[in-house]
Design a protein around this motif. Structure first.
Motif, PDB file in Angstrom:
ATOM      1  N   ILE A   1     -14.827   8.219  15.412  1.00 29.92           N
ATOM      2  CA  ILE A   1     -14.046   6.841  16.070  1.00 29.92           C
ATOM      3  C   ILE A   1     -12.315   7.566  15.609  1.00 29.92           C
ATOM      4  O   ILE A   1     -12.817   8.745  15.351  1.00 29.92           O
ATOM      5  N   MET A   2     -11.863   7.063  17.213  1.00 33.88           N
ATOM      6  CA  MET A   2     -10.354   7.213  17.506  1.00 33.88           C
ATOM      7  C   MET A   2      -9.659   6.212  16.543  1.00 33.88           C
ATOM      8  O   MET A   2     -10.336   5.133  17.333  1.00 33.88           O
ATOM      9  N   MET A   3      -9.189   6.259  15.301  1.00 32.02           N
ATOM     10  CA  MET A   3      -8.220   5.464  15.013  1.00 32.02           C
ATOM     11  C   MET A   3      -6.146   5.261  16.333  1.00 32.02           C
ATOM     12  O   MET A   3      -5.639   6.276  15.578  1.00 32.02           O
ATOM     13  N   VAL A   4      -6.341   3.640  16.191  1.00 36.27           N
ATOM     14  CA  VAL A   4      -5.031   3.616  16.592  1.00 36.27           C
ATOM     15  C   VAL A   4      -4.353   2.838  16.276  1.00 36.27           C
ATOM     16  O   VAL A   4      -5.267   1.605  15.910  1.00 36.27           O
ATOM     17  N   GLY A   5      -3.186   2.393  16.499  1.00 34.73           N
ATOM     18  CA  GLY A   5      -2.346   0.820  16.286  1.00 34.73           C
ATOM     19  C   GLY A   5      -2.220   1.238  14.426  1.00 34.73           C
ATOM     20  O   GLY A   5      -2.416   2.119  13.969  1.00 34.73           O
ATOM     21  N   GLY A   6      -0.862   0.703  14.019  1.00 30.74           N
ATOM     22  CA  GLY A   6      -0.024   0.340  12.864  1.00 30.74           C
ATOM     23  C   GLY A   6      -0.680   0.704  11.616  1.00 30.74           C
ATOM     24  O   GLY A   6      -0.652   1.321  10.827  1.00 30.74           O
ATOM     25  N   SER A   7      -1.588   0.118  11.573  1.00 25.40           N
ATOM     26  CA  SER A   7      -2.529  -0.064  10.198  1.00 25.40           C
ATOM     27  C   SER A   7      -3.768   1.262  10.013  1.00 25.40           C
ATOM     28  O   SER A   7      -4.050   1.366   9.307  1.00 25.40           O
ATOM     29  N   ALA A   8      -3.857   1.816  10.993  1.00 26.32           N
ATOM     30  CA  ALA A   8      -4.097   2.799  11.472  1.00 26.32           C
ATOM     31  C   ALA A   8      -4.198   4.016  10.625  1.00 26.32           C
ATOM     32  O   ALA A   8      -4.243   4.767  10.187  1.00 26.32           O
ATOM     33  N   LEU A   9      -2.136   3.747  10.264  1.00 26.71           N
ATOM     34  CA  LEU A   9      -1.598   4.591   9.027  1.00 26.71           C
ATOM     35  C   LEU A   9      -1.934   4.366   7.439  1.00 26.71           C
ATOM     36  O   LEU A   9      -1.754   4.971   6.825  1.00 26.71           O
ATOM     37  N   LEU A  10      -2.603   3.509   7.292  1.00 30.27           N
ATOM     38  CA  LEU A  10      -2.915   2.642   5.689  1.00 30.27           C
ATOM     39  C   LEU A  10      -3.706   3.828   5.103  1.00 30.27           C
ATOM     40  O   LEU A  10      -4.590   4.509   5.258  1.00 30.27           O
ATOM     41  N   PRO A  11      -2.945   4.405   3.900  1.00 31.02           N
ATOM     42  CA  PRO A  11      -3.340   5.475   3.450  1.00 31.02           C
ATOM     43  C   PRO A  11      -5.160   5.759   2.876  1.00 31.02           C
ATOM     44  O   PRO A  11      -5.201   4.719   2.362  1.00 31.02           O
ATOM     45  N   GLY A  12      -5.347   6.679   2.995  1.00 31.48           N
ATOM     46  CA  GLY A  12      -7.229   6.922   2.495  1.00 31.48           C
ATOM     47  C   GLY A  12      -7.463   5.717   3.393  1.00 31.48           C
ATOM     48  O   GLY A  12      -9.193   6.442   3.443  1.00 31.48           O
ATOM     49  N   PHE A  13      -7.599   5.690   4.573  1.00 31.47           N
ATOM     50  CA  PHE A  13      -8.556   4.001   5.647  1.00 31.47           C
ATOM     51  C   PHE A  13      -9.122   4.696   5.903  1.00 31.47           C
ATOM     52  O   PHE A  13     -10.608   5.133   5.942  1.00 31.47           O
ATOM     53  N   ASP A  14      -9.124   5.944   6.652  1.00 36.60           N
ATOM     54  CA  ASP A  14      -9.143   7.376   7.411  1.00 36.60           C
ATOM     55  C   ASP A  14     -10.784   7.712   6.469  1.00 36.60           C
ATOM     56  O   ASP A  14     -11.697   7.978   6.975  1.00 36.60           O
ATOM     57  N   GLN A  15     -10.815   7.768   5.555  1.00 40.32           N
ATOM     58  CA  GLN A  15     -11.454   9.038   4.349  1.00 40.32           C
ATOM     59  C   GLN A  15     -11.854   7.909   4.105  1.00 40.32           C
ATOM     60  O   GLN A  15     -13.698   8.061   4.131  1.00 40.32           O
ATOM     61  N   MET A  16     -12.144   6.756   3.685  1.00 39.40           N
ATOM     62  CA  MET A  16     -13.390   5.758   3.268  1.00 39.40           C
ATOM     63  C   MET A  16     -14.081   5.285   4.527  1.00 39.40           C
ATOM     64  O   MET A  16     -15.320   5.252   4.172  1.00 39.40           O
TER      65      MET A  16
ATOM     66  N   LEU B   1       0.669  -1.038  -0.152  1.00 39.77           N
ATOM     67  CA  LEU B   1      -0.340   0.177  -0.034  1.00 39.77           C
ATOM     68  C   LEU B   1       0.848   1.703   0.248  1.00 39.77           C
ATOM     69  O   LEU B   1       0.443   2.219  -0.454  1.00 39.77           O
ATOM     70  N   GLN B   2       1.990   1.165   0.607  1.00 39.88           N
ATOM     71  CA  GLN B   2       2.119   2.442   0.695  1.00 39.88           C
ATOM     72  C   GLN B   2       3.577   2.384  -0.783  1.00 39.88           C
ATOM     73  O   GLN B   2       4.042   3.701  -1.096  1.00 39.88           O
ATOM     74  N   VAL B   3       3.191   1.774  -1.396  1.00 39.23           N
ATOM     75  CA  VAL B   3       3.877   1.850  -3.011  1.00 39.23           C
ATOM     76  C   VAL B   3       2.842   1.920  -4.071  1.00 39.23           C
ATOM     77  O   VAL B   3       2.447   3.120  -4.780  1.00 39.23           O
ATOM     78  N   ALA B   4       1.544   1.162  -4.258  1.00 39.72           N
ATOM     79  CA  ALA B   4       0.947   1.342  -4.948  1.00 39.72           C
ATOM     80  C   ALA B   4      -0.145   2.349  -4.514  1.00 39.72           C
ATOM     81  O   ALA B   4      -0.602   2.589  -5.533  1.00 39.72           O
ATOM     82  N   LEU B   5      -0.830   2.771  -3.417  1.00 41.85           N
ATOM     83  CA  LEU B   5      -1.791   3.802  -2.425  1.00 41.85           C
ATOM     84  C   LEU B   5      -1.090   4.751  -2.319  1.00 41.85           C
ATOM     85  O   LEU B   5      -1.608   5.157  -0.904  1.00 41.85           O
ATOM     86  N   ARG B   6      -0.189   5.694  -3.053  1.00 44.31           N
ATOM     87  CA  ARG B   6       0.200   6.763  -2.385  1.00 44.31           C
ATOM     88  C   ARG B   6      -0.826   7.728  -2.461  1.00 44.31           C
ATOM     89  O   ARG B   6      -1.663   7.172  -2.928  1.00 44.31           O
ATOM     90  N   GLY B   7      -0.187   9.387  -1.554  1.00 43.59           N
ATOM     91  CA  GLY B   7      -1.519  10.265  -2.191  1.00 43.59           C
ATOM     92  C   GLY B   7      -2.580   9.730  -1.154  1.00 43.59           C
ATOM     93  O   GLY B   7      -2.287   9.676  -0.133  1.00 43.59           O
ATOM     94  N   ASN B   8      -3.764   9.643  -1.811  1.00 42.74           N
ATOM     95  CA  ASN B   8      -4.891   9.422  -1.512  1.00 42.74           C
ATOM     96  C   ASN B   8      -5.418   8.603  -1.123  1.00 42.74           C
ATOM     97  O   ASN B   8      -6.599   8.204  -0.693  1.00 42.74           O
TER      98      ASN B   8
ATOM     99  N   LEU C   1      -6.583   5.238   0.012  1.00 42.08           N
ATOM    100  CA  LEU C   1      -7.869   4.108  -0.394  1.00 42.08           C
ATOM    101  C   LEU C   1      -8.791   4.751  -1.398  1.00 42.08           C
ATOM    102  O   LEU C   1     -10.262   4.006  -2.173  1.00 42.08           O
ATOM    103  N   THR C   2      -8.646   5.987  -1.581  1.00 45.20           N
ATOM    104  CA  THR C   2     -10.037   6.839  -1.719  1.00 45.20           C
ATOM    105  C   THR C   2      -9.697   6.901  -3.770  1.00 45.20           C
ATOM    106  O   THR C   2      -8.859   7.240  -4.313  1.00 45.20           O
ATOM    107  N   PRO C   3     -10.914   7.513  -4.502  1.00 45.80           N
ATOM    108  CA  PRO C   3     -10.813   7.218  -6.135  1.00 45.80           C
ATOM    109  C   PRO C   3     -10.170   8.221  -6.057  1.00 45.80           C
ATOM    110  O   PRO C   3      -9.110   8.272  -7.517  1.00 45.80           O
ATOM    111  N   HIS C   4      -9.082   9.842  -5.832  1.00 44.74           N
ATOM    112  CA  HIS C   4      -8.373  10.611  -5.666  1.00 44.74           C
ATOM    113  C   HIS C   4      -6.926  10.074  -6.313  1.00 44.74           C
ATOM    114  O   HIS C   4      -5.959  11.252  -6.017  1.00 44.74           O
ATOM    115  N   GLY C   5      -6.212   9.039  -5.524  1.00 45.91           N
ATOM    116  CA  GLY C   5      -5.045   8.084  -5.811  1.00 45.91           C
ATOM    117  C   GLY C   5      -4.494   8.579  -6.736  1.00 45.91           C
ATOM    118  O   GLY C   5      -5.698   8.726  -8.300  1.00 45.91           O
TER     119      GLY C   5
END
Length: 345
Positions: A289-304, A215-222, A224-228
């Motif tokens: 919702i408050m997101m914690v944990g390492g996977s909370a940093l997945l790009p765009g996860f919070d926007q989804m 995900l750090q490579v394939a989904l940079r920028g935004n 998980l959102t379509p704006h990536g």
């Protein structure tokens, strides 16, 4: 929570044994260990070769007589002896000598929500093997909520989502306790696995083990959102020839491939909200919702999540350290206990 806080203040160190990383907090010294939960073993002699970052770098690159193991899986200790050996090396001789000066050494540890008795016992035995005379267990949800500064002791709802490598835990907290919670066997590793399978089936490409954070490579920028970005180039090994090859991957197809594990997370959030009293749900409409944990940093996860639930979604300042910092705050007495005394007649 009142009794637990009083007992936790007597503890000398705390351990957060995660599926991906192990963190150790020592009272008075702070966070002294933040390393991957990995160990490399010489199968000929049984000796420990490396732990932490160096052992993780060996994954997939070792000769036949060296085995890289993970003694913790899904937040549960699966190999007690190896977990003890790994912790001894990670903590170091100097810190261990300082801890052993306490005649009644006490330890605290995080445990996943609704952990079964065997998993709880494995955690206790691991720390007892390090010299602890008594081990206090704290639910990861409570520790993470304290670590990210949520007002868990108030009579109002706070919703937290612990996004781990092997599991995701969602809960609503009030008055220092868990009102309703769910633990889902879906985490960052499931998302990575979905992307790896997509690349294998659609592009006949195998990713090296050290690149299974695509995900750090394939989904940079935004992300998980379509704006990536519309596409991304990924390097791997051809399934047929075994030769190195690069392919340009359509990120829209990657986003579609990971919808299955992420949909399970959305279902879990819906389940928690359905089981929650209406008054507390009304509080969450504003607080979110408050997101914690390492996977909370997945790009765009919070926007989804924001788009799917219509609720505010926040990511903690240092989400991967919240559980360990929460345990540390309890050990050092930075959290005031909630006192619910009966009224006089």
């Amino acid at each position: 929570m009142t009794v637990s806080l009083e007992q936790l203040r007597r503890c000398h160190f705390a351990v957060d044994l995660g599926a991906a990383r192990t963190r150790v907090f020592v009272k008075g010294a702070g966070l002294v260990v933040d390393q991957p939960s990995v160990a490399a073993v010489n199968t000929r002699t049984g000796g420990l070769i490396a732990v932490g970052e160096f052992a993780e770098q060996m994954t997939g690159r070792t000769p036949s007589y060296i085995r890289v193991v993970r003694p913790v899986s899904g937040g549960t200790v699966v190999d007690i002896e190896m977990a003890q050996r790994m912790l001894r090396q990670l903590i170091g001789d100097k810190t261990r000598r300082a801890l052993r000066r306490n005649l009644r050494l006490r330890a605290a540890a995080c445990t996943p929500h609704d952990a079964d008795p065997l998993a709880t016992r494995a955690t206790i035995e691991t720390l007892v093997g390090l010299g602890a005379r008594r081990v206090e267990l704290v639910d990861t949800l409570i520790a993470a909520a304290v670590g990210c500064g949520l007002p868990v002791e108030r009579p109002e709802a706070t919703m937290i989502m612990v996004c781990g490598a092997a599991a995701t835990q969602v809960a609503v907290l009030s008055l220092g306790s868990i009102v309703t919670a769910v633990r889902l066997p879906v985490g960052g590793e499931a998302v990575d696995h979905a992307i790896v399978q997509h690349l294998r089936h659609e592009h006949a490409l195998v990713l090296p083990s050290q690149s299974v954070r695509p995900l750090q490579v394939a989904l940079r920028g935004n992300g998980l959102t379509p704006h990536g970005p519309a596409s991304a180039e990924i390097h791997g090994r051809d399934v047929v020839t075994g030769l190195p090859r690069s392919v340009r991957v359509n990120t829209a197809a990657v986003r579609e491939a990971i919808q299955t594990p992420l949909t399970s997370v959305l279902d879990g959030i819906g389940r928690v909200l359905r089981d929650c009293p209406p008054d507390l749900v009304a509080d969450l409409a504003d607080r979110g919702i408050m997101m914690v944990g390492g996977s909370a940093l997945l790009p765009g996860f919070d926007q989804m999540l924001r788009q799917a639930t219509g609720m505010p979604v926040h990511i903690a300042e240092r989400p991967e350290l919240c559980a360990a910092e929460g345990l540390g705050a309890m050990l050092e007495g930075r959290i005031e206990p909630l006192l619910l005394n009966p009224l006089a007649a």
